[in-house]
Design an enzyme around this catalytic site. Structure first.
Site, short mmCIF file in Angstrom:
data_model
loop_
_atom_site.label_atom_id
_atom_site.label_comp_id
_atom_site.label_asym_id
_atom_site.label_seq_id
_atom_site.Cartn_x
_atom_site.Cartn_y
_atom_site.Cartn_z
N ASP A 327 0.87 -1.17 0.00
CA ASP A 327 0.00 0.00 0.00
C ASP A 327 0.91 1.23 0.00
O ASP A 327 2.03 1.17 0.52
CB ASP A 327 -0.87 -0.03 1.26
CG ASP A 327 -1.59 1.29 1.49
OD1 ASP A 327 -2.30 1.74 0.58
OD2 ASP A 327 -1.42 1.86 2.58
N ASP A 523 -1.44 -0.64 6.11
CA ASP A 523 -1.60 -0.10 7.46
C ASP A 523 -3.02 0.38 7.74
O ASP A 523 -3.34 0.73 8.87
CB ASP A 523 -0.63 1.07 7.69
CG ASP A 523 -1.07 2.32 6.93
OD1 ASP A 523 -1.50 2.18 5.76
OD2 ASP A 523 -1.00 3.42 7.49
N ASP A 527 -7.05 -1.52 3.69
CA ASP A 527 -6.19 -2.63 3.27
C ASP A 527 -6.63 -3.97 3.86
O ASP A 527 -6.08 -5.01 3.50
CB ASP A 527 -4.73 -2.37 3.70
CG ASP A 527 -4.19 -1.07 3.14
OD1 ASP A 527 -4.44 -0.78 1.97
OD2 ASP A 527 -3.52 -0.33 3.90
#
Length: 634
Positions: A327, A523, A527
């Protein structure tokens, strides 16, 4: 607690009064209370005409216990044949204790699989403020909300359902969906989503999707589906049990029969001893410890490096990873905007403090980055402050009007910027930074760049992964220009921009369907579905609790350089497991034939069951010692 005194008495105090009786009393609850699951499973497997390691555990401990019970109450049977009636209560209780301990070490972290879903559900508020057609307001349960209802959202509240703004405006933190740190301005007609957080303004919005139709509900379903679809890794020990267990049982029975056939005088005595000895020496005590001890040491070693590992499966999978998906926000980058560059016009002394004073009164999410950098000494001196929607802000200090905002704001006010400042601003914009101008009513005084910076260590982590033959991808909900710039700075070749939560999970699935073993690193709440879907989910320790719950590993420091370390520890741990299994089996390969009596025709040697118990213990010690070696490997 019950097994330790049995071992101590059996090894060091065998001749104390009532030693055998005490060991019997302590080992009985170990077998038939603590270890009852082995016997139940063995019986169920027997009814289905199959065997597992539980069968061998139940058989060896049961035989050792019954044999010891016979020797306790009928010692004369053996004494009459010149054999000391030894008891093996310590062997039976230690086998149960060791294998249960091994299973505990493997299972203790698996209770948190549903906590990510519970926390995701907690993002939806339970009550809402409904606005009636006459303008009156009332608190209502979220279950009462219907499509078309008008809801009020106050500062700091979570948005309850999906809809569109009807009246008012505010900035909304949508990081749970997009992962992007900058709040989004919402005005009449703009879409809002359940679970996102309203910031300083108030507005009303009309409900369009409620209940199971909201985007948040879809994320919850994706996490549930992904977690439910993950089958536990088939352990090597279980795969060989189907062959190993019947073989040992066959050897034990064959040894008994052969003794009866070839030694009619003492065949029964020697046959019974051979049968018991084979089962004791073959008991999978070392096999039961081979995986959990290595896993426990591996997990401990990872923890020392700042990597928290949830279970054995993730430590086993990490070494197989060939694709890492990162990410962007909070993983590749720091996750919050900061002032990265500045340029001031000649003679613009005190301009930085002036800019901070203006921004201190603003609700814009980028204002905090400016105030953090320069402080807010002049905020109290600002009068006539106004927010200019979509452009910036204005205020008066010392009788002079100042503007802070976009280049468009300066152009509309006819304010001139010198070429040097414009060149700097253009360069920063090309690097995907947001540019904030400061000007008075005549000229531009300065310009600052605000951006989310790439983390220290990201470039090194990507380089190490690629050198290890692992392909790296970056996913972000941000725009193409920003994604391209950040990927370029981080040394990442493959990236995707404008990706929403379902898109991240779908991308991971696509890679898996192409045959890749995928690690997803993130995080944010956005996600969580992809983290749960991946073969190995890795969460950043400074991210959301939900991401950490959905993932199987957490990097405490949020330093991506820990990922190659995790892969290395995984490879070392699996290598140690295989070595442990070798040592566990080598004792069986050598010890079982000797226990069956193959040396008796050659040199008259018979393996005493007590020595067999010691050999079994030695195999366990060698396995534990080999696992501890893992701790000191680099």
């Amino acid at each position: 607690m019950l097994s330790v005194p049995v071992v101590v008495i059996g090894m060091f105090f065998m001749n104390m009064p009532y030693a055998n009786e005490i060991m019997w009393l302590l080992s009985t609850p170990v077998l038939f209370w603590c270890g009852r699951g082995f016997f139940v499973n063995a019986w169920q497997q027997l009814r289905h005409r199959s065997v597992t390691m539980d069968t061998l555990v139940a058989l060896s401990t049961g035989i050792a216990y019954l044999f010891s019970l016979f020797n306790l109450f009928f010692p004369g049977f053996w004494l009459a044949r010149g054999i000391h009636p030894h008891v093996y209560f310590e062997a039976s209780s230690v086998i149960i204790a060791f294998i249960l301990l091994g299973r505990l070490l493997e299972e203790r972290a698996k209770g948190s699989t549903t906590s990510a879903i519970r926390k995701l559900m907690g993002l939806q508020p339970r009550t809402v403020t409904l606005v009636a057609p006459d303008g009156s307001r009332r608190q209502a349960d979220i279950g009462e909300v219907r499509t078309g209802d008008l809801l009020l959202v106050r500062p700091g509240e979570r948005i309850a359902v999906d809809g569109s703004v009807a009246d008012g405006s505010s900035y909304v933190d949508e990081s749970m969906l997009t992962g992007e740190p900058v709040a989004v301005l919402k005005e009449a007609g703009d879409a809002v989503y359940a679970g996102t957080i309203n910031q300083k303004g108030s507005f009303t919005f009309r409900a369009e999707k409620v209940g199971a139709d909201t985007l948040l509900a879809q994320i919850i379903r994706m996490v549930q589906d992904a977690q439910g679809s993950k089958a536990p890794v088939q352990k090597l020990v279980d795969r060989i049990a189907a062959v190993f267990v019947p073989t040992i049982m066959g050897i034990a029975l064959l040894a008994f029969v052969l003794w009866m056939v070839f030694d009619p005088a003492d065949g029964f005595t020697h046959g019974i001893l051979a049968l018991v000895t084979v089962l004791i020496i073959a008991c999978p005590c070392a096999l039961g410890l081979a995986t959990p001890t290595a896993i426990t040491v591996g997990i401990g070693k990872a923890a020392e490096k700042g990597i928290l590992v949830k279970d054995a499966e993730s430590l086993e999978v990490a070494r197989k990873v060939d694709t890492v998906v990162l990410d962007k926000t909070g993983t590749v980058t720091e996750g919050h905007p900061v002032v990265t560059d500045e340029a001031w016009a000649e003679g613009a002394a005190g301009a930085a403090e002036l800019l901070a004073g203006l921004e201190a009164l603003s609700e814009h999410p980028l204002a905090e980055a400016v105030v953090t950098r320069y402080g807010q000494p002049a905020a109290a001196q600002v009068s006539g402050f106004r927010s200019l929607t979509g452009l910036g802000l204005t205020g008066t200090v010392g009788g002079e009007t100042y503007y802070a905002g976009s280049e468009r704001l300066l152009r509309e006010r006819g304010i001139v910027a010198d070429e040097a400042l414009e060149a700097r601003a253009a360069a920063w914009t090309a690097q995907a930074a947001t540019v904030i101008w400061l000007a008075d009513s005549r000229r531009a005084l300065g310009v600052v760049a605000v951006a989310d910076t790439v983390k220290a260590g990201t470039v090194e982590a990507v380089r190490q992964l690629r050198e290890a033959g692992i392909e790296v991808y970056m996913l972000t909900g941000d725009n193409e220009a920003t994604a391209k710039e950040i990927a370029s700075r981080a040394g990442i070749v493959h990236y995707r921009a404008g990706v929403l939560p379902d898109g991240k999970a779908d991308f991971v699935r696509t890679l898996q369907e192409a045959g890749h073993v995928v690690a997803m690193v993130g995080d944010g709440i956005n996600d969580s579905a992809a983290l749960a879907r991946a073969d190995l989910g890795i969460a950043m320790g400074r991210g959301s609790d939900i991401a950490m719950d959905a993932a199987k590993m957490t990097i405490v420091s949020s330093d991506l350089r820990k990922i190659p370390v995790a892969v290395r520890i995984s490879a070392q741990t699996v290598r140690t497991i295989r070595q442990n299994l070798f040592w566990a089996f080598i004792y069986n390969v050598i010890g079982v034939p000797i226990a069956a009596g193959v040396l008796y025709p050659v040199n008259g040697f018979l393996l005493n069951p007590m020595i067999a118990g010691a050999a079994m213990a030695l195999s366990s010690v060698s396995v534990v010692t080999n696992s501890l070696r893992l701790k000191w490997k680099k």
